[in-house]
Scaffold this active site. Structure first.
Site, PDB file in Angstrom:
ATOM      1  CB  SER A  80       3.157   6.246  -2.844  1.00 50.07           C
ATOM      2  OG  SER A  80       3.225   7.003  -4.014  1.00 50.07           O
ATOM      3  CG  HIS A  81      -3.149   6.556  -3.783  1.00 50.25           C
ATOM      4  ND1 HIS A  81      -2.772   7.407  -2.562  1.00 50.25           N
ATOM      5  CD2 HIS A  81      -4.277   7.292  -4.136  1.00 50.25           C
ATOM      6  CE1 HIS A  81      -3.835   8.147  -2.356  1.00 50.25           C
ATOM      7  NE2 HIS A  81      -4.597   8.332  -3.310  1.00 50.25           N
ATOM      8  NE  ARG A  82      -2.539  12.678  -3.296  1.00 51.62           N
ATOM      9  CZ  ARG A  82      -4.146  13.011  -3.316  1.00 51.62           C
ATOM     10  NH1 ARG A  82      -4.373  13.314  -4.635  1.00 51.62           N
ATOM     11  NH2 ARG A  82      -4.767  13.185  -2.325  1.00 51.62           N
ATOM     12  NE  ARG A  83      -5.721   9.277 -11.489  1.00 51.15           N
ATOM     13  CZ  ARG A  83      -6.965   9.473 -11.905  1.00 51.15           C
ATOM     14  NH1 ARG A  83      -7.414   9.055 -12.963  1.00 51.15           N
ATOM     15  NH2 ARG A  83      -7.628  10.373 -11.197  1.00 51.15           N
ATOM     16  CG  ASP A  94       0.867   9.646  -2.884  1.00 50.03           C
ATOM     17  OD1 ASP A  94       0.120   9.020  -2.203  1.00 50.03           O
ATOM     18  OD2 ASP A  94       1.545   9.541  -3.971  1.00 50.03           O
TER      19      ASP A  94
END
Ligand code: UDP
Length: 385
Positions: free
Chosen positions: A208-211, A281
């Site tokens: 998971s990395h989406r801002r 994500d």
């Protein structure tokens, strides 16, 4: 003058473009420069992919200020502009929808043709900066490589000429095919604690990395709760920004979750193939899971990759909503485990198709594609003598 300057800047760019870079480097018809914008810079977000995927190191690296999105984009534009004053190309090529593709503004200022790989993907979610970036570069481009006919249609709907969009298939298929015999060696790259944690047991793989997910406390809490509600072991190679946010919000992951730093490609795909399903994500991870017949839970409120829902490889989890039934989400993903689907992403020849087209455009001096003939409607009023 060289034919192509290729500007990339983040982990999935190197992975997805690795075969294109190799084909361009080997081609006697194309002289090209590989330029790294500097968005990702650490060993495990950049160099490990050059090494594992045998990608030649970049010819040039920009020196950018990554303090925030504005400094990142403005310094990439600045560096691109200066680079183009000193290096001449027939065309400059970008991939995707990141801050790096905004360097295309400097290419436009020099009036050099722009090529965009991954063109005309749309989420139609105007809250995503990536959607604005995609749309901007597509409308600046002279040549667009779209992965699927449905993406081409999206470009046509916006009035982009059919003659400048070429459907190529998705190059990530090529990479999974090219390295298929090497993924089993991924085990050897894993740290001892990961090997012991997996220990032949069933596990889930998470990224998971989406801002929009990690900067919003409510969304990140839902993601943590989804992960904590798994009865299986969970391995979570976690990006540094996500690690910071989890700490800042004071969230705890349960004992069956192992958090590690981001890992290399061979070990990541090894783990993905071994996992029961993945939760992510990431745009690329859900594609890879779909291609490898691994179910996924896609943690997005909107996506530019609806195909994974359409073929039935992915379950949607919207982190912005309240009152989730987490167990139900897990059991839906579990129920996909023994189902087979055909992935829609192409036949593994995308990188070749792209490079052959670049050679053709270069040989025939056709990079400037915006001629009168390329408009699908009458523009003669503007050209009256
Ligand atoms: N990946 C990897 N190591 C990791 C996590 C992901 O090699 O620890 C790979 C993954 O297989 C995929 C790409 O990195 O090819 C996805 O990158 P990311 O999620 O950062 O970007 P996105 O696809 O969302 O643009």
């Amino acid at each position: 003058m060289k034919e192509i300057g290729l500007i990339l800047g983040i982990r999935p760019d190197v992975i997805r473009a690795s075969k294109i870079i190799k084909l361009l480097s080997e081609s006697s018809d194309i002289d090209f420069d590989f330029i790294w914008s500097g968005q990702h810079y650490s060993e495990n977000m950049r160099d490990v992919f050059f090494n594992q995927l045998n990608v030649p190191v970049p010819d040039y690296e920009f020196n950018i200020d990554i303090k925030n999105d504005a400094t990142t984009v403005s310094s990439i534009i600045n560096e691109t502009y200066t680079h183009l004053e000193n290096h001449k190309y027939k065309a400059v090529m970008f991939l995707g929808d990141t801050n790096t593709v905004m360097g295309s503004i400097a290419v436009a200022q020099h009036n050099i043709p722009i090529v965009h790989i991954e063109g005309c993907m749309r989420s139609y979610d105007w809250r995503m900066p990536e959607e604005k970036y995609r749309k901007t570069i597509d409308h600046l481009s002279d040549r667009i490589y779209s992965y699927l006919p449905s993406y081409k249609k999206q470009g046509l709907n916006e009035g982009i000429s059919k003659n400048i969009i070429k459907v190529t298939g998705n190059p990530i298929v090529d990479i999974l095919e090219e390295f298929k015999d090497l993924f089993s060696s991924g085990w050897d790259y894993l740290d001892e604690n990961v090997k012991q944690f997996i220990n032949d047991e069933e596990f889930l793989l998470v990224t998971s990395h989406r801002r929009e997910n990690i900067l919003n406390k409510n969304s990140l809490k839902n993601i943590v709760d989804l992960i904590n509600s798994s009865e299986k072991k969970v391995l979570f190679p976690m990006g540094y920004a996500t690690q910071r946010q989890i700490k800042e919000f004071g969230f705890n992951l349960s004992d069956n979750v192992l958090v590690i730093d981001p890992i290399g490609y061979l070990e990541f795909i090894y783990l993905l193939k071994k996992s029961q399903y993945c939760i992510s994500d990431s745009g690329t991870v859900v594609e890879e899971a779909c291609i490898l017949n691994i179910p996924s839970i896609q943690m997005r409120y909107s996506t530019e990759r609806p195909e994974v829902y359409e073929v039935g490889s992915s379950i949607k989890f919207d982190p912005t909503l309240e009152d989730h039934k987490f167990e139900e989400v897990h059991s839906k993903a579990d129920s996909l485990k023994n189902i087979e689907w055909s992935h829609p992403f192409g036949d593994g020849t995308s990188s070749n198709v792209i490079v052959e087209d670049l050679i053709d455009l270069s040989k025939n001096n056709k990079f400037h594609m915006h001629s009168k003939e390329n408009y699908d409607f009458d523009i003669s009023r503007s050209f009256l003598q």
